[in-house]
Design an enzyme around this catalytic site. Structure first.
Site, short mmCIF file in Angstrom:
data_model
loop_
_atom_site.label_atom_id
_atom_site.label_comp_id
_atom_site.label_asym_id
_atom_site.label_seq_id
_atom_site.Cartn_x
_atom_site.Cartn_y
_atom_site.Cartn_z
N HIS A 1 -29.23 -25.65 -95.56
CA HIS A 1 -28.41 -25.23 -94.42
C HIS A 1 -27.01 -25.82 -94.45
CE1 HIS A 1 -32.47 -24.59 -92.26
NE2 HIS A 1 -32.08 -23.50 -92.85
N HIS A 2 -26.88 -27.08 -94.90
CA HIS A 2 -25.58 -27.74 -94.87
C HIS A 2 -25.17 -28.29 -96.24
CE1 HIS A 2 -27.24 -28.07 -90.75
NE2 HIS A 2 -26.07 -27.55 -90.48
N HIS B 1 -32.84 -37.02 -93.42
CA HIS B 1 -31.90 -35.91 -93.64
C HIS B 1 -30.51 -36.31 -93.15
CE1 HIS B 1 -34.91 -32.64 -94.46
NE2 HIS B 1 -35.68 -33.64 -94.07
N GLN C 1 -37.44 -29.06 -96.51
CA GLN C 1 -38.53 -30.00 -96.77
C GLN C 1 -39.89 -29.32 -96.64
OE1 GLN C 1 -38.24 -33.82 -94.83
NE2 GLN C 1 -40.43 -34.15 -94.98
N CYS D 1 -30.23 -30.14 -98.52
CA CYS D 1 -30.60 -29.21 -97.46
C CYS D 1 -29.88 -27.88 -97.69
CB CYS D 1 -30.19 -29.83 -96.12
SG CYS D 1 -30.06 -28.69 -94.76
#
Length: 190
Positions: A82-83, A149, A121, A80
């Protein structure tokens, strides 16, 4: 040489992260961790150094076949953006040829070109569909990605049983609801 320099620099940054969270990077269990993490990160993001054209190579063939071709349950592993936590699951890909087919082993390779990057995704699903459309100019393309996730499971909302499903449809899969329904029915889990 570039790879060795990059891995060495990544290793130094991981060591610094360990120090910042209060760990001792010189303790026995962590001594080799910076190098291992750097190596793993290089592997998990190797898609940045790949192109669809390279992974398909010469595996496109002229063929008058015009019925739906589906490759189901292609394993997907990504990070991901974002993280930088993993998400993983399955991709289902279908296309209706328009005089050209591709070797079926190329579908997992196409998935990995995009999955092995920091990713969303939704974008991953669209990129796979677009790559197949660009490479084959088929009558239609359908892609469904189902993933779990860890950023939703390990932090934040901490929902252990959530699954995200995304789809991208092109050509006949978008215009003809019967074609789309056939694709979706055939890709459902048994």
């Amino acid at each position: 040489m570039e790879e060795a320099v990059s891995e060495e620099r990544l290793s130094r940054l991981v060591r610094e992260q360990l120090e910042l969270i209060g760990e001792d990077p010189d303790r026995e269990g962590l001594v080799r961790t910076p190098a291992r993490v750097a190596s793993a990160l290089e592997f998990l993001t190797r898609g940045y150094g790949q192109t669809v054209e390279e992974v398909i190579g010469t595996a496109i063939f002229e063929e008058p076949h015009d019925s739906m071709v589906i490759v189901k349950d292609i394993e997907v592993y990504s990070l991901c953006e974002h993280h930088m936590l993993p998400f993983f699951g399955k991709a289902h890909i279908a296309y209706i040829p328009n005089g050209r087919i591709v070797g079926i082993s190329k579908f997992p390779r196409i998935v990995d070109v995009f999955a092995r990057r920091l990713q969303l995704q939704e974008r991953l699903t669209e990129q796979i569909a677009q790559a197949i459309e660009d490479a084959l100019n088929p009558q239609g393309v359908g892609v469904v990605v189902e993933a779990i996730h860890l950023c939703m499971m390990m932090r934040g909302v901490e929902k252990q049983n959530s699954k995200t499903i995304t789809s991208a449809v092109r050509g006949l899969f978008r215009r003809d609801h019967r074609t789309r329904e056939e694709f979706l029915r055939l890709t459902r889990s048994d």
